[in-house]
Write a protein that holds these residues in place. Sequence first.
Motif, PDB file in Angstrom:
ATOM      1  N   ASP A   1       0.859   6.539   2.773  1.00 52.32           N
ATOM      2  CA  ASP A   1       1.453   6.649   1.434  1.00 52.32           C
ATOM      3  C   ASP A   1       0.639   5.965   0.338  1.00 52.32           C
ATOM      4  O   ASP A   1       0.861   6.180  -0.835  1.00 52.32           O
ATOM      5  CB  ASP A   1       2.867   6.030   1.429  1.00 52.32           C
ATOM      6  N   GLY A   2      -0.275   5.104   0.761  1.00 52.31           N
ATOM      7  CA  GLY A   2      -0.945   4.275  -0.238  1.00 52.31           C
ATOM      8  C   GLY A   2      -2.104   4.944  -0.928  1.00 52.31           C
ATOM      9  O   GLY A   2      -2.526   6.039  -0.588  1.00 52.31           O
ATOM     10  N   LEU A   3      -2.600   4.247  -1.933  1.00 54.43           N
ATOM     11  CA  LEU A   3      -3.806   4.685  -2.631  1.00 54.43           C
ATOM     12  C   LEU A   3      -4.952   3.838  -2.108  1.00 54.43           C
ATOM     13  O   LEU A   3      -4.810   2.622  -1.976  1.00 54.43           O
ATOM     14  CB  LEU A   3      -3.681   4.418  -4.126  1.00 54.43           C
TER      15      LEU A   3
ATOM     16  N   LYS B   1      13.692   2.383   4.865  1.00 54.11           N
ATOM     17  CA  LYS B   1      12.597   2.529   5.823  1.00 54.11           C
ATOM     18  C   LYS B   1      12.391   1.248   6.603  1.00 54.11           C
ATOM     19  O   LYS B   1      12.086   1.247   7.784  1.00 54.11           O
ATOM     20  CB  LYS B   1      11.299   2.899   5.093  1.00 54.11           C
TER      21      LYS B   1
ATOM     22  N   ARG C   1       1.084  12.480 -16.140  1.00 57.20           N
ATOM     23  CA  ARG C   1       2.505  12.100 -16.219  1.00 57.20           C
ATOM     24  C   ARG C   1       2.850  11.475 -17.567  1.00 57.20           C
ATOM     25  O   ARG C   1       3.938  11.712 -18.099  1.00 57.20           O
ATOM     26  CB  ARG C   1       2.863  11.148 -15.072  1.00 57.20           C
TER      27      ARG C   1
ATOM     28  N   LYS D   1       2.300   1.860  -3.637  1.00 58.75           N
ATOM     29  CA  LYS D   1       1.362   1.782  -4.763  1.00 58.75           C
ATOM     30  C   LYS D   1       1.342   3.069  -5.602  1.00 58.75           C
ATOM     31  O   LYS D   1       1.391   3.022  -6.833  1.00 58.75           O
ATOM     32  CB  LYS D   1      -0.042   1.502  -4.209  1.00 58.75           C
ATOM     33  N   ALA D   2       1.290   4.199  -4.897  1.00 55.70           N
ATOM     34  CA  ALA D   2       1.207   5.478  -5.605  1.00 55.70           C
ATOM     35  C   ALA D   2       2.455   5.721  -6.444  1.00 55.70           C
ATOM     36  O   ALA D   2       2.372   6.133  -7.605  1.00 55.70           O
ATOM     37  CB  ALA D   2       1.010   6.615  -4.606  1.00 55.70           C
TER      38      ALA D   2
ATOM     39  N   LYS E   1       0.823  -1.212   0.000  1.00 61.50           N
ATOM     40  CA  LYS E   1       0.000   0.000   0.000  1.00 61.50           C
ATOM     41  C   LYS E   1       0.859   1.265   0.000  1.00 61.50           C
ATOM     42  O   LYS E   1       0.520   2.265  -0.617  1.00 61.50           O
ATOM     43  CB  LYS E   1      -0.923  -0.023   1.220  1.00 61.50           C
ATOM     44  N   GLY E   2       2.001   1.163   0.682  1.00 60.92           N
ATOM     45  CA  GLY E   2       2.859   2.334   0.807  1.00 60.92           C
ATOM     46  C   GLY E   2       3.581   2.716  -0.470  1.00 60.92           C
ATOM     47  O   GLY E   2       4.042   3.845  -0.618  1.00 60.92           O
TER      48      GLY E   2
ATOM     49  N   GLU F   1       2.526   3.432  -9.448  1.00 63.21           N
ATOM     50  CA  GLU F   1       1.598   3.894 -10.488  1.00 63.21           C
ATOM     51  C   GLU F   1       2.148   5.121 -11.218  1.00 63.21           C
ATOM     52  O   GLU F   1       1.972   5.266 -12.420  1.00 63.21           O
ATOM     53  CB  GLU F   1       0.234   4.202  -9.873  1.00 63.21           C
ATOM     54  N   ALA F   2       2.817   5.973 -10.473  1.00 65.62           N
ATOM     55  CA  ALA F   2       3.388   7.180 -11.092  1.00 65.62           C
ATOM     56  C   ALA F   2       4.479   6.793 -12.101  1.00 65.62           C
ATOM     57  O   ALA F   2       4.497   7.292 -13.233  1.00 65.62           O
ATOM     58  CB  ALA F   2       3.957   8.088 -10.022  1.00 65.62           C
TER      59      ALA F   2
END
Lengths: 192, 364
Positions: free
Chosen positions: B318-320, A191, B139, A131-132, A128-129, A135-136
Amino acid sequence: MRKINLFWMLGLFLAFILASCAKPPTQEMDAAKAAVEACKTEGADIYAKDEFKKLSDDLQAALDQVTAKKYKEAKQALIKIKADADALKATIPAKKEQAKNEAIAAQQEARAALDQAKALLEKAPKGKGTKADIEAFTADLKGLEDSFPEIQAAIDNGDFFGAKDKAVAIKDKANSIAQQIQQAIEKVQKKK
Amino acid sequence: MEVRATKVTFVLLLIATIACREAPVLPEAEAAKKVEQRLWEAGASIFIPMEYEIFRNSLRIARIREIHEKNRFFLFRKLDGIKAEYQRILAQGEKLLQIIEERREEKETALFSSLQEVENLLSRLRVICLSINESQRIRQRITGAEVLIAVAQQKIAKKKYQEAEQSLFLARQQAASARQIVIRLFERYVDENYLNLWQKLAQETITDSKREKSLAIIVDKLERKLILYSGGEIKSIYNVGLGRFSLADKIHAGDEATPEGKYKIIKKIPTSKYYKALLLNYPNEDDWRRFAEMKKRGLIPPQVGIGGLIEIHGGGQDGLTHGCIAMENEAIDELFRIVEVGTPVTIVGTLKRDSLILKLVKEL
């Protein structure tokens, strides 16, 4: 004395006839022009710019000699120009092939860089940490993937130099994204 | 008599030899030819096509005159005029070279300035992308535009200005497309009506908290902050993560948006898929009303439901999410301890009208 005068008059008459009967070397002109044009059609103005410019200048100079009625010199020059044009034309396919090969090699390098960046992203820890971020980066690489077919399109259109430029730009960008992915992976690993 | 004839023959032969001798090449002609080559190399046909053509014609005429003149019997040749003509052409050529240099500089300056303009737009868009979850399509276009900019730079270095302009034009198109997406995404965030509405909702929540001396939560989606109020005063502020399409208001199931409006905690879940969770009463009455209206107007496919299970949960900011509000586990621990079932949760687009991101969006 009369014989001598007659001889001179005859000589002058013959010289006059010969001079007025000299014709422009039309055949050689046409042949040289056609050879230079064929050279251009083959792509000499792109793949052998300097040589083609010299050839065009020589042709113009020879045509100027025709205008100035220096037919003998013009004819010689035109024959040489045709030979030079034919010789230059013969070298173009090899030059084109070389440019094409360079474009294809650059395309392959771009593909490899793109695949490498994708593989690196595949290896990135998923959760989850992250994922963003994933995707980017996926979006960034998708942007490069969307640009990639333009290399082949340029190759297919015979724009080998353009294809190479595009491939180099994509490769550089892919490498830069791979570097960012690597940094993001290291950050996550730290981390943990 | 014979001696005289020999002398005459000798003189005639001498004259013929001199007359038939090839006239020397004029250094002015050579110099003019070199200038013509330099003009070509400098890109005269691109920068000054008409002037270059005139120059070439002048050179041709001079050359033809030179040939004519050299054709004459050597005693009658007049090359001074031709030399002067070549000198005039030479001077003209040098002037043209200067003009080309100026135009080349102008062209490069204009190209670099356009390039800079597109790069600035792209870097602003990149910064905006870092703050939102909806960045994928933006992007993609930014990356495409960056490739085109790199190509344009290569073309400028090779003095292929026309091709550079073409690449730059395409880069600008891609950047404009990315900009358009951002503007559409932020449409509500720069609209005073929405900003006022969100402000009003938040203010009502704070006033209620003050009046009832109770806890209340306000979530600012754009700032990605969860603010806990106690008795109308800020008690804590937490960073949060939101839905993939968090800038939008949640309308139906699967839209992955975080809802906006006044909600409350209806259940505390101590063990959840995402550590701990506080379930909200989404959909509330307003959500149902709007959903029904949109469904009636055919804006939502018949098989699509309104969705639910919107929570404030752990698992990391941090997640989506699919629309939930995600926090760090330590933060949800703290919040979970403090809040009760019934605690109001007001979710708004943003309360910060002067945030950096909105400033950047307005400047686009």
